[in-house]
Design an enzyme around this catalytic site. Structure first.
Site, PDB file in Angstrom:
ATOM      1  N   LYS A 110      11.814  -1.588   5.183  1.00 55.24           N
ATOM      2  CA  LYS A 110      11.481  -2.533   4.123  1.00 55.24           C
ATOM      3  C   LYS A 110      11.834  -3.940   4.611  1.00 55.24           C
ATOM      4  O   LYS A 110      12.887  -4.138   5.252  1.00 55.24           O
ATOM      5  CB  LYS A 110      12.286  -2.164   2.876  1.00 55.24           C
ATOM      6  CG  LYS A 110      12.007  -2.979   1.633  1.00 55.24           C
ATOM      7  CD  LYS A 110      12.846  -2.413   0.483  1.00 55.24           C
ATOM      8  CE  LYS A 110      12.610  -3.152  -0.826  1.00 55.24           C
ATOM      9  NZ  LYS A 110      13.397  -2.548  -1.929  1.00 55.24           N
ATOM     10  N   SER A 184      10.800  -1.456  -5.827  1.00 52.52           N
ATOM     11  CA  SER A 184      10.376  -2.503  -4.912  1.00 52.52           C
ATOM     12  C   SER A 184      10.087  -1.991  -3.506  1.00 52.52           C
ATOM     13  O   SER A 184       9.506  -2.709  -2.692  1.00 52.52           O
ATOM     14  CB  SER A 184      11.472  -3.577  -4.850  1.00 52.52           C
ATOM     15  OG  SER A 184      12.671  -3.053  -4.297  1.00 52.52           O
ATOM     16  N   SER A 208      14.608   1.144  -7.076  1.00 57.17           N
ATOM     17  CA  SER A 208      13.612   0.692  -6.103  1.00 57.17           C
ATOM     18  C   SER A 208      13.370   1.635  -4.933  1.00 57.17           C
ATOM     19  O   SER A 208      12.401   1.474  -4.199  1.00 57.17           O
ATOM     20  CB  SER A 208      13.993  -0.691  -5.563  1.00 57.17           C
ATOM     21  OG  SER A 208      13.912  -1.650  -6.589  1.00 57.17           O
TER      22      SER A 208
END
Length: 844
Positions: A110, A184, A208
């Site tokens: 990420k 996310s 997330s």
């Protein structure tokens, strides 16, 4: 067990077990998207694939499905040196060996993890091109383990909001391109589901990791707060923030987690994990972990989508069938109503302060405060030629975060100092009051949202259970549970108490193996040439896999008991190979007739000679005749390179029975011993009911499973006694049956360790047996020559079994010759001529 009488009622489950065993143990190839880290590591060890090839396959999938085709739009930046780094790791594997199971494995990150060689942007055009000074702590851990970071992936900008960023745009769900992959960590979730990489890292502040894991149909772990370092990760709210692994298999999460843990001086929160983290979580992977578990179902989070509810109820049915007890759990209304507000009251004020601390580490051209970010955002109101452009939803939130107060305000401090401990105490009390091992709930109470649907409340509000793990800091494991009628994945969350990741991974693994609900997304199917060979090297040359063996002696269980009691681990071993009745006690009426007691049974097993040759009297091990070599002396003498180990309740099994280190036994020594626990009366205080023996058996089984999984010794003996003590105390009874079932659970741990070693390309033989039966009247005693006292049993995973075995003519003295044949060890001629057993294997 594959019973002597082969009862019809067990055949359905046995067939499933057989299919599972064949898939795990004997599969010669596996598709790229289905391959686990352990399988890929074994294939690289065998030379059937290289890291360079594996990385190339991953990049090809990005070419086909991210840059073209459905354009999932998960990848923000590729590592231009990925193939070069993979080639270097291949050379290192050949010349020095592998660093870990992650050696050469492709990983995506990420884009809020700092990487020294790739920009870290948080998905924002406002940090475009920002190159951090060094790697995040977890990134360094991955590189040290030999992982290949192939790409940074998209996310909700600054890890908040939907799966959209001003730099990367909208990421799509590979299961349904109109649906959100959730945020996310949506880029990580979509990339792992689409098999762009084997492993990914996400972050979780309010769900997330878990939302994207559920929406994309993969496995994800939000670990206990403080288990993993956050150093080098762009913060959102450090009171809740944590990184965590995302993958397609629970076993991959376990492999990665053990390599990521550790105290980091740069993150004070990791001090909470001191003495509580593991460096190997694979030891908790147990297909039988649900048996006897108490699982709470948080029903407050059902009732929002009938099809999600159906998947949940089907999952609970599967857990019950695996032996779990399901308990309904209800949370108080005040918590359901307030938990979203609690989350926002902490999350919003922390972000401006903690982001400013991160921005201070960046170059001079980048904003240094949230206010500066917001001001620059206000000047970008239309898309750029490259497609990047405004993110009004997230940029509007900048202003709310700036206006949310400070971390000294009463709103913040009252929640942080009082409400969060209250929620933690409540949830912890729920575990205690119901004696729960875990609480489960649908990770997302509704199927994946359409991309243009309104976002949920921050932190999930009352509709979702996800923020419970953030408010408490507890761990939460997500496992694919099934699909709705429109082929959208549903995930099941397993939340536990702090630092119970091992337990959750065991439960999740058992659930995963029973349901096997994960599927490759329809929009990212397999490409040509993605089959990975797990058998012989691609050169076609014969590759002789190293053979290793372990035999387990469960004391004093007659054949009729082992055939009657439910023993799933022994069933699985037998399904891979076979089960047969056998005998002890020599030949009736001859010089070999032997008392059916432990000492003769041990000696017969170890030496392949009937114990009267050893002049054993009564049940004493004090006068063994070392002229008859035992299997360990044979192996150590014939091939001293082989590693040997013993795991036993009693020190005498090694020092007296085996005679290790004794001049009269040839001064041979075992390489590893975990035994003698009966002498530790502090840790295991002796009691009249011999409960301490049960505790020692637990220790011995854990020692054996851990050591075998980590070291893979060539020959091991595991001795477990509690079943004999239970039978002496209770005879034929439910208590004795329970002891047999407990022994089976201990066998399961060792069997799982063997399977882990098999996944590394090793060929293993496991034999489980007993030393005598019991008297036919009460089941308490033994020593005579009744049929029940003489009739024992043998279970093995080896399928190449002779008629001697399949017709139940084998005996305890046949075990040592079978193990020696499997290990390709020929005893000296003078020793072999005294052995009375015959191998029951049909091997060249």
């Amino acid at each position: 067990m594959v019973r002597y009488a082969r009862p019809v009622r067990r055949w359905a489950s046995l067939t499933l077990t057989l299919l599972f065993s064949a898939t795990v143990v004997r599969a010669q190839s596996v598709s790229l998207e289905a391959a686990s880290i352990q399988q890929l590591a074994a294939a690289m060890d065998a030379g059937t694939i290289t890291s360079e090839r594996l990385v190339a396959l991953s990049l090809a999938r990005i070419d086909a499905y991210d840059d073209k085709g459905p354009r999932i739009n998960a990848v923000l930046a590729r590592n231009p040196r990925a193939l070069e780094q993979a080639r270097a790791l291949d050379l290192e594997r050949k010349t020095k060996g592998k660093r870990s199971l992650l050696h050469g494995i492709p990983v995506v990150l990420k884009d809020n993890y700092d990487t020294r060689d790739l920009p870290t942007t948080g998905g924002s055009v406002l940090l475009e091109g920002s190159l951090p000074p060094d790697d995040a702590f977890l990134v360094k851990k991955l590189r040290d383990a030999g992982a290949v970071i192939i790409a940074k992936v998209n996310l909700s900008e600054f890890a908040s909001g939907g799966a959209f960023s001003s730099l990367g745009g909208q990421t799509l769900n590979p299961h349904d391109l109109l649906r959100s992959p959730s945020g996310s960590s949506g880029g990580t979730g979509a990339a792992i589901a689409a098999a762009f990489a084997t492993l990914g890292l996400g972050t979780d502040t309010g769900g997330s990791i878990r939302g994207p894991s559920s929406f994309n149909g993969i496995v994800g772990l939000k670990p206990t707060h403080g288990l993993l370092s956050r150093d080098g990760i762009i913060p959102l709210a450090l009171s809740f923030d944590t990184g965590g692994p995302m993958a397609r298999h629970v076993s991959d999460i376990a492999v990665a987690l053990g390599l990521l843990t550790g105290i980091d001086p740069a993150d004070a929160a990791t001090k909470k994990s001191d003495g509580r983290f593991d460096s190997d979580y694979t030891k908790y992977l147990d297909v039988n972990a649900l048996k006897g578990a108490r699982i709470g179902i948080a029903r407050d989070f059902l009732g929002q989508d009938a099809e999600v509810d159906w998947v949940v109820e089907a999952s609970l049915t599967a857990m019950r069938a695996a032996g779990a007890t399901i308990v309904d759990v209800r949370l108080p209304k005040w918590l359901l109503d307030a938990k979203g507000e609690f989350y926002t009251a902490v999350r919003y004020p922390e972000f401006p302060v903690q982001l400013q601390q991160y921005l201070a580490t960046l170059g001079p051209s980048y904003p240094k405060t949230l206010s500066e970010l917001s001001e620059r955002a206000d000047r970008l109101v239309s898309p750029r030629p490259d497609g990047s452009g405004p993110n009004p939803t997230r940029w509007s939130l900048f202003k709310r975060e700036l206006a949310s107060g400070t971390t000294t305000d009463a709103r913040y401090t009252s929640v942080h100092e009082y409400a969060l401990p209250l929620v933690t105490a409540l949830l912890d009390g729920t575990f205690t009051a119901n004696a729960l091992d875990a609480i489960v709930y649908p990770t997302a109470s509704r199927r994946p949202d359409l991309i243009n649907a309104p976002l949920d409340l921050p932190g999930g509000g009352s509709a979702s259970g996800m923020n419970l793990a953030n408010l408490t800091g507890f761990p939460d494991l997500i496992v694919p549970a099934g699909f709705t009628s429109d082929r959208l994945p549903v995930g099941m969350s397993f939340i536990g108490r702090a630092f119970t990741e091992g337990k959750l991974l065991g439960l999740g693994y058992a659930f995963e193996q029973r349901t096997k609900a994960r599927r490759l997304p329809v929009h990212t199917p397999s490409l040509p040439a993605e089959s990975i060979q797990l058998g012989k090297p691609s050169s076609g040359k014969s590759a002789m896999a190293p053979r290793k063996a372990v035999f387990i002696l469960l004391d004093g269980i007659p054949a009729d008991v082992i055939e009657r009691v439910d023993t799933p681990a022994l069933d699985e071993i037998a399904a891979a190979g076979g089960y047969a009745r056998a005998h002890v006690g020599g030949t009736l009426g001859t010089i070999t007739e032997t008392p059916t007691i432990s000492a003769p049974g041990y000696m017969s097993l170890l030496t392949s000679t009937w114990a009267n040759k050893h002049k054993v009297r009564g049940n004493s091990n004090q006068s063994p005749n070392y002229a008859y070599w035992n299997i360990f002396r044979i192996v150590e003498t014939v091939d001293s390179t082989k590693q040997t180990a013993i795991f036993s309740t009693w020190l005498d099994n090694r020092t007296v029975l085996l005679g290790a280190g004794r001049p009269e036994a040839g001064n041979y020594r075992l390489d590893h011993a975990s035994d003698g626990y009966e002498r530790d009366t502090v840790a295991y205080p002796h009691d009249p009911a011999s409960r301490y023996i049960m505790a020692i058996d637990e220790r011995v089984a854990t020692d054996a499973a851990t050591y075998i999984a980590a070291k893979g010794p060539d020959l091991s003996w595991v001795y477990l006694q509690h079943t004999d003590d239970a039978a002496h105390a209770f005879g034929d009874s439910k208590e004795s049956d329970a002891a047999v079932q407990q022994a089976d659970q201990r066998v399961a741990r060792i069997w799982n360790a063997v399977k882990q070693r098999q996944a590394l390309g090793e060929d293993w033989m496991i034999v489980v047996t007993t030393d005598h039966g019991r008297d036919p009247r009460t089941g308490k005693g033994h020593g005579g020559q009744s049929e029940r006292e003489r009739t024992t049993w043998i279970t093995t995973n080896q399928p190449a079994l002779s008629a001697r075995f399949t017709s139940s003519r084998a005996s305890v003295v046949d075990i040592a010759p079978s193990l020696l044949q499997f290990l390709r060890v020929s005893p000296p001629a003078s020793v072999a001529k005294e052995m009375e057993g015959v191998s029951f294997l049909r091997l060249p």
